[in-house]
Structures are given as structure tokens and as C-alpha cells.
Design a protein around this motif. Sequence first.
Motif: not given
Length: 156
Positions: A42-57
Motif C-alpha cells: 500500500v505504501a509502495s515501497v518495493p524493496q521491503y515488499i520483496v523482503a517480506t514476501i521472501f521471508e513469508f515464502l
Amino acid sequence: MSENPDETRTMDLDTAFLRSRRGIVKMAQMVTLFVAFVCFAVASVPQYIVATIFEFLVTLFLLLLHLLKLNKKLTLFFWPLVDLFNSTFSAVYLIVVSVVVLTTHTVTGALIGGVLCLISAALHGVESYTLFKNITFNKRRNESQNQANHRGTNEE
């Protein structure tokens, strides 16, 4: 390819793992990481999107490994140790991510995502502490069980 209709293959699910303390912590990690992912999106911060989705996976992979009892079939790795390294690395990684987010961003979604990453880091830290306590090195199984039983009677 003649298959016997009476012979069906089923996948065993370890639903007791989901009700265990480790299973509940893994599910809580996944929930906090997913909500942090949504906040960063929602905040459109792509580098943190990648970090959280990687840890989630990675957490999802380890949860499915235990849920489908693949950790007992794939004996190439000592899975509790793999889980311990993952939890420790993830805790440190998420602390760094959350500190960077909380100090550099002012968007509300990013700040909430940073706080959720900090909560997830705490959950990973709890998991790594409990895994470290449960893993025994260079001891036979009977010795470690006797020591645990002996400690339990001394505490009462």
C-alpha cells in the motif's frame, strides 16, 4: 497404467503440528509477514515488499515441510538445525529491515509494516530460542531425556 481402484494414495498431514507451540508461532510469523507485505504494498515501497514476501515464502516452505511430514522423509538435512539457522537469520534480518523502515520513512503504511516486521522478528527470535533449547549436540537421546526429567523433578 492400470491402477487398482481400491488402492488410493493419501498424503499424511501432521495437524498436531499446527496445534503445537512451534506451529502456532510459525502461523503467527506468516500472518505478521503477510500483513507487513500488504502494508508495504500500500505504501509502495518495493524493496521491503520483496523482503517480506521472501521471508513469508521461506516460513511457508518450512511450515509445509512439517505439515506434510516431509522432514521425516527427506533425511538429507537435520531439519531442526536448518529451522534454527533460518529463524536466527530471519530475526536479525527483519530487525535490520524494521529499523531502516522506521528511521527513513514517514508514510503510515511503511511505518506499520516496519512495526509488524519487528513483531515478526521477535517471533523468529522466540522460535530460535526454543529450537536452540530443544536441540542437543553430542549426547545420546537417553542422556538428554534423563537430564530433562531430572531437571523437572528438581524444579518441583
